[in-house]
Write a protein that holds these residues in place. Structure first.
Motif, PDB file in Angstrom:
ATOM      1  N   LEU A   1     -11.227 -10.340 -14.816  1.00 39.55           N
ATOM      2  CA  LEU A   1     -12.580  -9.792 -14.932  1.00 39.55           C
ATOM      3  C   LEU A   1     -13.582 -10.901 -15.234  1.00 39.55           C
ATOM      4  CD1 LEU A   1     -14.290  -7.166 -15.027  1.00 39.55           C
ATOM      5  CD2 LEU A   1     -13.906  -7.146 -17.504  1.00 39.55           C
ATOM      6  N   VAL A   2     -13.201 -11.826 -16.114  1.00 41.35           N
ATOM      7  CA  VAL A   2     -14.071 -12.959 -16.433  1.00 41.35           C
ATOM      8  C   VAL A   2     -14.311 -13.810 -15.178  1.00 41.35           C
ATOM      9  CG1 VAL A   2     -14.217 -15.115 -17.732  1.00 41.35           C
ATOM     10  CG2 VAL A   2     -13.410 -13.031 -18.864  1.00 41.35           C
ATOM     11  N   SER A   3     -13.228 -14.136 -14.467  1.00 39.14           N
ATOM     12  CA  SER A   3     -13.351 -14.984 -13.277  1.00 39.14           C
ATOM     13  C   SER A   3     -14.225 -14.339 -12.213  1.00 39.14           C
ATOM     14  CB  SER A   3     -11.960 -15.278 -12.712  1.00 39.14           C
ATOM     15  OG  SER A   3     -11.178 -16.003 -13.629  1.00 39.14           O
ATOM     16  N   LEU A   4     -14.073 -13.039 -12.027  1.00 39.99           N
ATOM     17  CA  LEU A   4     -14.849 -12.358 -10.989  1.00 39.99           C
ATOM     18  C   LEU A   4     -16.285 -12.105 -11.415  1.00 39.99           C
ATOM     19  CD1 LEU A   4     -12.081  -9.981  -9.684  1.00 39.99           C
ATOM     20  CD2 LEU A   4     -13.075 -11.941  -8.512  1.00 39.99           C
ATOM     21  N   HIS A   5     -16.555 -12.005 -12.708  1.00 41.18           N
ATOM     22  CA  HIS A   5     -17.946 -12.002 -13.164  1.00 41.18           C
ATOM     23  C   HIS A   5     -18.644 -13.283 -12.714  1.00 41.18           C
ATOM     24  CE1 HIS A   5     -18.372  -8.854 -16.628  1.00 41.18           C
ATOM     25  NE2 HIS A   5     -18.070  -8.312 -15.475  1.00 41.18           N
TER      26      HIS A   5
ATOM     27  N   GLY B   1      -6.860  -6.866  -8.670  1.00 44.73           N
ATOM     28  CA  GLY B   1      -7.434  -5.726  -7.977  1.00 44.73           C
ATOM     29  C   GLY B   1      -8.230  -4.837  -8.914  1.00 44.73           C
ATOM     30  N   VAL B   2      -7.667  -4.574 -10.095  1.00 49.64           N
ATOM     31  CA  VAL B   2      -8.379  -3.770 -11.086  1.00 49.64           C
ATOM     32  C   VAL B   2      -9.695  -4.446 -11.464  1.00 49.64           C
ATOM     33  CG1 VAL B   2      -8.292  -2.862 -13.439  1.00 49.64           C
ATOM     34  CG2 VAL B   2      -6.266  -2.734 -11.982  1.00 49.64           C
ATOM     35  N   ALA B   3      -9.638  -5.754 -11.689  1.00 54.78           N
ATOM     36  CA  ALA B   3     -10.846  -6.486 -12.060  1.00 54.78           C
ATOM     37  C   ALA B   3     -11.854  -6.528 -10.918  1.00 54.78           C
ATOM     38  CB  ALA B   3     -10.491  -7.899 -12.491  1.00 54.78           C
ATOM     39  N   THR B   4     -11.370  -6.580  -9.673  1.00 58.68           N
ATOM     40  CA  THR B   4     -12.279  -6.610  -8.532  1.00 58.68           C
ATOM     41  C   THR B   4     -13.029  -5.295  -8.391  1.00 58.68           C
ATOM     42  OG1 THR B   4     -10.757  -8.129  -7.424  1.00 58.68           O
ATOM     43  CG2 THR B   4     -12.439  -7.120  -6.069  1.00 58.68           C
ATOM     44  N   VAL B   5     -12.387  -4.194  -8.816  1.00 58.95           N
ATOM     45  CA  VAL B   5     -13.093  -2.915  -8.839  1.00 58.95           C
ATOM     46  C   VAL B   5     -14.137  -2.893  -9.949  1.00 58.95           C
ATOM     47  CG1 VAL B   5     -12.848  -0.430  -9.171  1.00 58.95           C
ATOM     48  CG2 VAL B   5     -11.120  -1.682  -7.879  1.00 58.95           C
ATOM     49  N   ALA B   6     -13.752  -3.360 -11.113  1.00 57.50           N
ATOM     50  CA  ALA B   6     -14.625  -3.257 -12.287  1.00 57.50           C
ATOM     51  C   ALA B   6     -15.758  -4.277 -12.283  1.00 57.50           C
ATOM     52  CB  ALA B   6     -13.804  -3.411 -13.564  1.00 57.50           C
ATOM     53  N   ALA B   7     -15.472  -5.509 -11.837  1.00 60.76           N
ATOM     54  CA  ALA B   7     -16.438  -6.596 -11.985  1.00 60.76           C
ATOM     55  C   ALA B   7     -17.777  -6.345 -11.293  1.00 60.76           C
ATOM     56  CB  ALA B   7     -15.830  -7.910 -11.501  1.00 60.76           C
ATOM     57  N   PRO B   8     -17.809  -5.852 -10.032  1.00 59.59           N
ATOM     58  CA  PRO B   8     -19.127  -5.622  -9.428  1.00 59.59           C
ATOM     59  C   PRO B   8     -19.975  -4.624 -10.200  1.00 59.59           C
ATOM     60  CG  PRO B   8     -17.404  -5.554  -7.762  1.00 59.59           C
ATOM     61  CD  PRO B   8     -16.721  -5.558  -9.094  1.00 59.59           C
ATOM     62  N   VAL B   9     -19.318  -3.603 -10.774  1.00 60.27           N
ATOM     63  CA  VAL B   9     -20.054  -2.593 -11.528  1.00 60.27           C
ATOM     64  C   VAL B   9     -20.494  -3.127 -12.882  1.00 60.27           C
ATOM     65  CG1 VAL B   9     -19.954  -0.278 -12.520  1.00 60.27           C
ATOM     66  CG2 VAL B   9     -18.834  -0.741 -10.328  1.00 60.27           C
ATOM     67  N   THR B  10     -19.562  -3.707 -13.634  1.00 61.29           N
ATOM     68  CA  THR B  10     -19.914  -4.209 -14.970  1.00 61.29           C
ATOM     69  C   THR B  10     -20.923  -5.351 -14.888  1.00 61.29           C
ATOM     70  OG1 THR B  10     -17.976  -5.675 -14.944  1.00 61.29           O
ATOM     71  CG2 THR B  10     -17.717  -3.508 -15.967  1.00 61.29           C
ATOM     72  N   ALA B  11     -20.722  -6.258 -13.930  1.00 59.11           N
ATOM     73  CA  ALA B  11     -21.632  -7.394 -13.828  1.00 59.11           C
ATOM     74  C   ALA B  11     -23.039  -6.963 -13.444  1.00 59.11           C
ATOM     75  CB  ALA B  11     -21.088  -8.411 -12.822  1.00 59.11           C
ATOM     76  N   THR B  12     -23.146  -6.110 -12.407  1.00 57.44           N
ATOM     77  CA  THR B  12     -24.481  -5.715 -11.960  1.00 57.44           C
ATOM     78  C   THR B  12     -25.174  -4.820 -12.975  1.00 57.44           C
ATOM     79  OG1 THR B  12     -23.481  -3.891 -10.683  1.00 57.44           O
ATOM     80  CG2 THR B  12     -23.940  -5.944  -9.503  1.00 57.44           C
TER      81      THR B  12
ATOM     82  N   TRP C   1     -23.555 -12.920 -19.859  1.00 57.00           N
ATOM     83  CA  TRP C   1     -22.701 -14.096 -20.065  1.00 57.00           C
ATOM     84  C   TRP C   1     -22.256 -14.231 -21.512  1.00 57.00           C
ATOM     85  CZ3 TRP C   1     -20.752 -15.145 -15.769  1.00 57.00           C
ATOM     86  CH2 TRP C   1     -21.493 -15.078 -14.583  1.00 57.00           C
ATOM     87  N   ALA C   2     -23.084 -13.821 -22.468  1.00 59.02           N
ATOM     88  CA  ALA C   2     -22.663 -13.862 -23.866  1.00 59.02           C
ATOM     89  C   ALA C   2     -21.504 -12.896 -24.116  1.00 59.02           C
ATOM     90  CB  ALA C   2     -23.837 -13.526 -24.786  1.00 59.02           C
ATOM     91  N   GLY C   3     -21.598 -11.676 -23.547  1.00 56.23           N
ATOM     92  CA  GLY C   3     -20.505 -10.722 -23.699  1.00 56.23           C
ATOM     93  C   GLY C   3     -19.217 -11.201 -23.055  1.00 56.23           C
ATOM     94  N   THR C   4     -19.331 -11.835 -21.884  1.00 63.36           N
ATOM     95  CA  THR C   4     -18.144 -12.358 -21.218  1.00 63.36           C
ATOM     96  C   THR C   4     -17.532 -13.498 -22.025  1.00 63.36           C
ATOM     97  OG1 THR C   4     -19.224 -11.810 -19.106  1.00 63.36           O
ATOM     98  CG2 THR C   4     -17.256 -13.161 -19.009  1.00 63.36           C
ATOM     99  N   ALA C   5     -18.363 -14.307 -22.673  1.00 64.05           N
ATOM    100  CA  ALA C   5     -17.854 -15.385 -23.525  1.00 64.05           C
ATOM    101  C   ALA C   5     -17.091 -14.819 -24.716  1.00 64.05           C
ATOM    102  CB  ALA C   5     -19.014 -16.262 -24.002  1.00 64.05           C
ATOM    103  N   VAL C   6     -17.588 -13.754 -25.315  1.00 58.82           N
ATOM    104  CA  VAL C   6     -16.890 -13.125 -26.438  1.00 58.82           C
ATOM    105  C   VAL C   6     -15.514 -12.615 -25.986  1.00 58.82           C
ATOM    106  CG1 VAL C   6     -16.924 -11.167 -28.028  1.00 58.82           C
ATOM    107  CG2 VAL C   6     -18.982 -12.550 -27.705  1.00 58.82           C
TER     108      VAL C   6
END
Length: 403
Positions: free
Chosen positions: A223-227, A344-355, A367-372
């Protein structure tokens, strides 16, 4: 290392040279079809959802039709889907081809990773997977520059060039890899003894508690990488920079990965246990992501990219070796396929969580949340990976894992 490993390394470098289209899928949807950020994120999530059965199919097809055939099938399928995206005349068509791309996207990974795991001994897997990551980075140094140039001209050409490199990779591996041998009854290579090369019955990775632990940690890391992949071009646009300059940042990341390879052979770093090395990698990722949260200029983004890229090198160089070590003889395809579903799970979640985070909370909060999250992963590595690499039992009735 064996010739098979080097052929996979070379072919992946060819493929990676054009693998720059996915980060710009959301940008293409917005600029070409006037869709909003939420719609673009949902289309990308549809792609990600399709990669889950793709990864499972990659492991199963490798057992049924052979690893080389599965690799070629996946690469050709990716090329056709990307050409479809490039030629699409409507948002609906883009969405359909994005899903088809997802269904082909992960077929390659389980058989290629299993070929490497089976071609070298456990002691050499970190080095072999490190060479594969370095090949991806070498190709990435050129791909980012191509993306920065083509992205300013026409985003559709990114998908055309990506498709051409997929076809070149497929042809290279079709000619270079050894022919697929007979398969045993359990869907694993036949070792000539009539038992499929595995004495413990069918391979059932999901019954392994050690794999579940690695899967949970791997999903968060993915999830971090795909963000980074999906949100970086949008972040640059939000901060008044050119979104296509994300290609330069991806190139900087690739150069850093290549430059870091000699450091991985330093005695102190190579001697680090897997949990310590992976914890250090996640901590460096957190530092780089914190840099993204504060960055306002391209040089600041470049510096943050270099730091987090070193972290990714440390994590990726170890994690696949640990997962392969958990697998029984002949079970690497299924284990690596099961672990890869985390992406695959992260690829589903990342576009939604990131946007959504970008739209509702802003780039700094994203980016602060992803760093945590990376700091949490760093603290968790001794608990997750430590028992596996210390040889503690991780599944009922099992002895110490091979790792």
């Amino acid at each position: 290392m064996p010739r098979t490993v080097w052929m996979l390394v070379v072919a992946r470098a060819i493929n990676r040279l054009g693998a720059f289209s996915l980060p710009f899928l959301t940008v293409l949807i917005g600029t070409e079809f006037g869709a909003g950020t939420t719609t673009a994120g949902l289309v990308s999530a549809g792609f990600g959802l399709a990669t889950i059965p793709s990864r499972v199919a990659g492991g199963r097809l490798a057992g049924r039709i052979g690893r080389r055939r599965t690799i070629v099938l996946g690469l050709v399928g990716c090329a056709l889907a990307q050409l479809g995206i490039a030629a699409a005349g409507s948002l609906a068509a883009v969405a359909v081809f994005a899903v088809l791309l997802g269904l082909s996207f992960e077929l390659y990974e389980p058989p290629s990773q299993a070929l490497i795991a089976d071609a070298v001994g456990p002691a050499d897997r970190v080095r072999a997977y490190g060479a594969l990551n370095a090949a991806l980075a070498v190709g990435g140094t050129g791909s980012g520059l191509i993306a920065a140039g083509l992205g300013r001209w026409d985003l559709r050409w990114l998908f055309v060039v990506d498709a051409l490199t997929c076809l070149a990779c497929a042809l290279t591996l079709r000619l270079a890899l050894p022919a697929d041998g007979p398969r045993g009854p359990g869907g694993v290579p036949d070792d000539g003894h009539g038992d499929g090369g595995h004495d413990g019955g069918p391979v059932r990775p999901w019954r392994d508690r050690g794999l579940w632990a690695m899967f949970a940690s791997g999903t968060a890391f993915a999830l971090v990488s795909l963000h980074i992949v999906m949100a970086l071009p949008l972040t640059l646009g939000h901060r008044g920079l050119e979104p296509a300059d994300a290609g330069l940042l991806f190139t900087a990341s690739a150069v850093t990965v290549v430059a870091a390879q000699p450091a991985l052979r330093l005695r102190r770093l190579a001697a680090l246990p897997d949990p310590a090395a992976m914890a250090l990698g996640h901590a460096l990722l957190a530092a780089g992501l914190a840099g993204y949260a504060a960055a306002r200029t391209l040089p600041a983004f470049l510096a943050a990219t270099a730091v987090l890229s070193v972290g990714e090198v440390l994590v990726l160089g170890r994690v696949l070796g640990v997962v392969a070590g958990l697998a029984p003889p002949g079970g690497t395809d299924r284990y690596l396929a099961a672990y890869g579903i985390s992406w695959g799970v992260a690829t589903v979640a990342a576009p939604v969580t990131a946007t959504q985070l970008l739209e509702r909370a802003g780039a700094g909060a994203l980016w602060a949340g992803t760093a945590v999250l990376c700091l949490v992963l760093a603290a968790a590595q001794p608990l997750v990976v430590g028992p596996l690499t210390r040889g503690l039992p991780v599944r009922p009735g099992a002895g110490a894992p091979a790792a």
